[in-house]
Scaffold this motif. Structure first.
Motif, PDB file in Angstrom:
ATOM      1  N   THR A 183       0.849  -1.191   0.000  1.00  0.00           N
ATOM      2  CA  THR A 183       0.000   0.000   0.000  1.00  0.00           C
ATOM      3  C   THR A 183       0.889   1.247   0.000  1.00  0.00           C
ATOM      4  O   THR A 183       2.118   1.160  -0.097  1.00  0.00           O
ATOM      5  N   LYS A 184       0.235   2.384   0.138  1.00  0.00           N
ATOM      6  CA  LYS A 184       0.961   3.661   0.131  1.00  0.00           C
ATOM      7  C   LYS A 184       1.995   3.738   1.252  1.00  0.00           C
ATOM      8  O   LYS A 184       3.028   4.411   1.131  1.00  0.00           O
ATOM      9  N   VAL A 185       1.735   3.033   2.339  1.00  0.00           N
ATOM     10  CA  VAL A 185       2.636   3.108   3.482  1.00  0.00           C
ATOM     11  C   VAL A 185       4.027   2.587   3.133  1.00  0.00           C
ATOM     12  O   VAL A 185       5.038   3.061   3.675  1.00  0.00           O
ATOM     13  N   VAL A 186       4.117   1.640   2.215  1.00  0.00           N
ATOM     14  CA  VAL A 186       5.422   1.083   1.847  1.00  0.00           C
ATOM     15  C   VAL A 186       6.258   2.120   1.115  1.00  0.00           C
ATOM     16  O   VAL A 186       7.439   2.334   1.430  1.00  0.00           O
ATOM     17  N   SER A 187       5.678   2.786   0.141  1.00  0.00           N
ATOM     18  CA  SER A 187       6.433   3.804  -0.607  1.00  0.00           C
ATOM     19  C   SER A 187       6.813   4.974   0.298  1.00  0.00           C
ATOM     20  O   SER A 187       7.933   5.495   0.220  1.00  0.00           O
ATOM     21  N   ASP A 188       5.878   5.380   1.175  1.00  0.00           N
ATOM     22  CA  ASP A 188       6.206   6.464   2.114  1.00  0.00           C
ATOM     23  C   ASP A 188       7.311   6.034   3.073  1.00  0.00           C
ATOM     24  O   ASP A 188       8.215   6.820   3.410  1.00  0.00           O
ATOM     25  N   GLY A 189       7.236   4.790   3.522  1.00  0.00           N
ATOM     26  CA  GLY A 189       8.265   4.288   4.437  1.00  0.00           C
ATOM     27  C   GLY A 189       9.637   4.253   3.793  1.00  0.00           C
ATOM     28  O   GLY A 189      10.642   4.631   4.411  1.00  0.00           O
ATOM     29  N   LEU A 190       9.712   3.805   2.551  1.00  0.00           N
ATOM     30  CA  LEU A 190      10.999   3.785   1.846  1.00  0.00           C
ATOM     31  C   LEU A 190      11.560   5.196   1.691  1.00  0.00           C
ATOM     32  O   LEU A 190      12.763   5.428   1.860  1.00  0.00           O
ATOM     33  N   LEU A 191      10.686   6.144   1.376  1.00  0.00           N
ATOM     34  CA  LEU A 191      11.131   7.526   1.199  1.00  0.00           C
ATOM     35  C   LEU A 191      11.664   8.112   2.510  1.00  0.00           C
ATOM     36  O   LEU A 191      12.734   8.736   2.544  1.00  0.00           O
ATOM     37  N   LEU A 192      10.923   7.901   3.604  1.00  0.00           N
ATOM     38  CA  LEU A 192      11.365   8.423   4.904  1.00  0.00           C
ATOM     39  C   LEU A 192      12.667   7.764   5.348  1.00  0.00           C
ATOM     40  O   LEU A 192      13.536   8.419   5.941  1.00  0.00           O
ATOM     41  N   LEU A 193      12.811   6.481   5.071  1.00  0.00           N
ATOM     42  CA  LEU A 193      14.036   5.776   5.461  1.00  0.00           C
ATOM     43  C   LEU A 193      15.239   6.324   4.703  1.00  0.00           C
ATOM     44  O   LEU A 193      16.327   6.481   5.270  1.00  0.00           O
ATOM     45  N   LEU A 199      13.117   5.179  10.383  1.00  0.00           N
ATOM     46  CA  LEU A 199      11.692   5.063  10.073  1.00  0.00           C
ATOM     47  C   LEU A 199      10.986   4.503  11.300  1.00  0.00           C
ATOM     48  O   LEU A 199      11.299   3.402  11.750  1.00  0.00           O
ATOM     49  N   LEU A 200      10.049   5.283  11.849  1.00  0.00           N
ATOM     50  CA  LEU A 200       9.255   4.852  12.997  1.00  0.00           C
ATOM     51  C   LEU A 200       7.841   4.537  12.517  1.00  0.00           C
ATOM     52  O   LEU A 200       7.181   5.382  11.918  1.00  0.00           O
ATOM     53  N   ILE A 201       7.400   3.290  12.789  1.00  0.00           N
ATOM     54  CA  ILE A 201       6.056   2.850  12.398  1.00  0.00           C
ATOM     55  C   ILE A 201       5.280   2.522  13.662  1.00  0.00           C
ATOM     56  O   ILE A 201       5.728   1.722  14.486  1.00  0.00           O
ATOM     57  N   THR A 202       4.108   3.138  13.817  1.00  0.00           N
ATOM     58  CA  THR A 202       3.264   2.876  14.983  1.00  0.00           C
ATOM     59  C   THR A 202       1.832   2.647  14.513  1.00  0.00           C
ATOM     60  O   THR A 202       1.503   2.833  13.342  1.00  0.00           O
ATOM     61  N   GLY A 203       1.000   2.239  15.444  1.00  0.00           N
ATOM     62  CA  GLY A 203      -0.395   1.978  15.096  1.00  0.00           C
ATOM     63  C   GLY A 203      -1.026   0.994  16.065  1.00  0.00           C
ATOM     64  O   GLY A 203      -0.365   0.460  16.970  1.00  0.00           O
ATOM     65  N   HIS A 204      -2.341   0.744  15.870  1.00  0.00           N
ATOM     66  CA  HIS A 204      -3.053  -0.205  16.723  1.00  0.00           C
ATOM     67  C   HIS A 204      -2.510  -1.615  16.512  1.00  0.00           C
ATOM     68  O   HIS A 204      -1.807  -1.900  15.534  1.00  0.00           O
ATOM     69  N   ALA A 205      -2.888  -2.495  17.427  1.00  0.00           N
ATOM     70  CA  ALA A 205      -2.540  -3.908  17.273  1.00  0.00           C
ATOM     71  C   ALA A 205      -3.194  -4.455  16.011  1.00  0.00           C
ATOM     72  O   ALA A 205      -4.367  -4.204  15.735  1.00  0.00           O
ATOM     73  N   GLY A 206      -2.418  -5.200  15.225  1.00  0.00           N
ATOM     74  CA  GLY A 206      -2.963  -5.855  14.048  1.00  0.00           C
ATOM     75  C   GLY A 206      -3.045  -4.991  12.812  1.00  0.00           C
ATOM     76  O   GLY A 206      -3.633  -5.405  11.803  1.00  0.00           O
ATOM     77  N   THR A 207      -2.474  -3.797  12.830  1.00  0.00           N
ATOM     78  CA  THR A 207      -2.539  -2.934  11.641  1.00  0.00           C
ATOM     79  C   THR A 207      -1.434  -3.256  10.638  1.00  0.00           C
ATOM     80  O   THR A 207      -1.400  -2.668   9.551  1.00  0.00           O
ATOM     81  N   GLY A 208      -0.525  -4.156  10.999  1.00  0.00           N
ATOM     82  CA  GLY A 208       0.502  -4.575  10.043  1.00  0.00           C
ATOM     83  C   GLY A 208       1.841  -3.893  10.225  1.00  0.00           C
ATOM     84  O   GLY A 208       2.607  -3.774   9.265  1.00  0.00           O
ATOM     85  N   LYS A 209       2.158  -3.471  11.440  1.00  0.00           N
ATOM     86  CA  LYS A 209       3.427  -2.770  11.684  1.00  0.00           C
ATOM     87  C   LYS A 209       4.625  -3.668  11.390  1.00  0.00           C
ATOM     88  O   LYS A 209       5.560  -3.270  10.677  1.00  0.00           O
ATOM     89  N   SER A 210       4.603  -4.864  11.947  1.00  0.00           N
ATOM     90  CA  SER A 210       5.751  -5.763  11.777  1.00  0.00           C
ATOM     91  C   SER A 210       5.910  -6.185  10.322  1.00  0.00           C
ATOM     92  O   SER A 210       7.028  -6.176   9.778  1.00  0.00           O
ATOM     93  N   ARG A 211       4.802  -6.560   9.674  1.00  0.00           N
ATOM     94  CA  ARG A 211       4.884  -6.984   8.276  1.00  0.00           C
ATOM     95  C   ARG A 211       5.328  -5.830   7.383  1.00  0.00           C
ATOM     96  O   ARG A 211       6.132  -6.009   6.464  1.00  0.00           O
ATOM     97  N   THR A 212       4.811  -4.639   7.669  1.00  0.00           N
ATOM     98  CA  THR A 212       5.228  -3.466   6.888  1.00  0.00           C
ATOM     99  C   THR A 212       6.713  -3.187   7.093  1.00  0.00           C
ATOM    100  O   THR A 212       7.448  -2.906   6.135  1.00  0.00           O
ATOM    101  N   GLY A 213       7.164  -3.262   8.359  1.00  0.00           N
ATOM    102  CA  GLY A 213       8.583  -3.044   8.637  1.00  0.00           C
ATOM    103  C   GLY A 213       9.460  -4.040   7.906  1.00  0.00           C
ATOM    104  O   GLY A 213      10.492  -3.675   7.321  1.00  0.00           O
TER     105      GLY A 213
END
Length: 379
Positions: A183-193, A199-213
């Protein structure tokens, strides 16, 4: 009476005789006054001369006293001079008597100097030997330290290689499973990194933080770069697993605990400082994930530590809310991988036996939901 006398003279001799008489009277009076003035002046001069004579006599007496004092002082100086002359003669005699002793002492001093010179040379040699021994001991210590450093580096390299392999195996399993939806979060994450190196990723439980990281980690390290990828389970592992000279991207998943905050300021602050220093060097990057509830429990460190001064990604924010299409794709991947079912447009999900296990209208209801826990976890 004088007036009557003038009248008589006037009657006898007339005015001329009267004028002569008056003139004679004035002359006599003037002479008398002049004589009287002269006498008074002489008297004053006599008094002044007498006073001057008295003063001169006092001065003469004083000079006589001073003369007597000087004569006494001269006599004292002469006596002292005679005494000093006698003392000087005595000292000259004593110096002459000691000259032989001085010459003898001089010879002894020369001999002692020669002896001291040899002793000094021997001491210098001893000092050099001591310094040489100290240098040898220091070299031995340096060799021992270097050997230990080499062993530590070998161990760290071995641990790093092992961790890198474990991380690669975990990512390979994600890729094999093929349930992650980009999703968009991957491209944004790569850019911020790339921009911030953190790159700091946060969110509710089960939103995909670990998989996205993990996916950002995988894409960054396979995007034509020489970076290795490492996933650490705790912040403490940084010291043993990360070398300052490596080109590496480190994933710190659930950095301060999965459900409860385990942040320890005294222990973890130095580690965060080290992470920041490594990241600032440029060849090391960090991806950090943390659940929002845990982050709130230690919000102070995120507000104050310089490592977290960059923009972050919140998977629970409206910006990264999953669209219906993305949710449907996640559901399809899950059903295909886990339930071995295929999606048929007119029916829904059908398993390998042809049984309908999820209808189309049920699918639509599911993708419309926004559960408290993240959609990927609920699915």
């Amino acid at each position: 009476m004088f007036y009557k006398l003038m009248q008589a003279i006037g009657r006898l001799g007339g005015n001329n005789l009267l004028m002569e008489a008056q003139s004679a009277k004035h002359i006599v009076l003037d002479k008398s006054l002049t004589s009287l003035t002269t006498i008074r002046i002489n008297e004053n001069n006599i008094e002044e001369h007498k006073e001057m004579l008295d003063n001169l006599q006092v001065a003469v007496d004083k000079q006589k006293t001073i003369k007597d004092q000087h004569e006494n002082r001269i006599q004292q100086l002469n006596d002292s001079l005679q005494k000093r002359v006698g003392e000087a003669q005595t000292q000259a005699t004593e110096l002459s008597d000691h000259k032989e002793l001085i010459d003898k002492c001089t010879e002894e001093i020369v001999e002692l100097r020669l002896e001291c010179k040899y002793n000094k040379k021997l001491k210098e040699i001893d000092d050099q030997l001591v310094k040489h021994d100290e240098q040898l001991a220091k070299h031995d210590e340096q060799i021992a330290t270097s050997s230990k450093d080499i062993e530590d580096m070998k161990k760290k390299q071995h641990d790093t290689v092992g961790t890198s392999r474990d991380t690669k195996a975990l990512i390979d399993e994600d890729l094999r499973e093929d349930t992650f939806v980009i999703t968009k979060v991957v491209s944004d994450g790569l850019l911020l990194l790339k921009q911030n190196r953190v790159l700091l990723i946060t969110g509710h439980a089960g939103t995909g933080k670990s998989r996205t990281g993990r996916h950002v980690l995988h894409m960054f390290c396979t995007g034509g770069t020489s970076y290795k990828c490492i996933k650490l389970n705790t912040l403490e592992e940084w010291e043993d697993m990360v070398s300052r000279e490596d080109n590496v991207v480190v994933l710190l998943d659930d950095i301060f605990g999965e459900t409860n905050c385990i942040y320890n300021e005294e222990k973890d602050t130095p580690s965060l400082d080290k992470v920041h220093a490594y990241v600032c060097k440029g060849n090391i990057k960090a991806i950090i994930t943390i659940r929002d509830t845990v982050k709130r429990q230690c919000q102070g460190v995120f507000d104050n530590h310089r490592l977290f001064k960059f923009d972050s990604i919140d998977l629970s924010s409206d910006k990264y809310e999953l669209s219906c299409i993305e949710k449907k794709t996640i559901l399809e991947k899950y059903m295909k991988t886990v339930r071995q079912s295929e999606f048929i447009e007119s029916k829904g999900f059908v398993n390998c036996n042809g049984d309908l296990i999820l209808k189309s209208d049920e699918i639509w209801i599911i993708i419309q939901e926004n559960p408290v826990k993240g959609f990927p976890l609920v699915v």
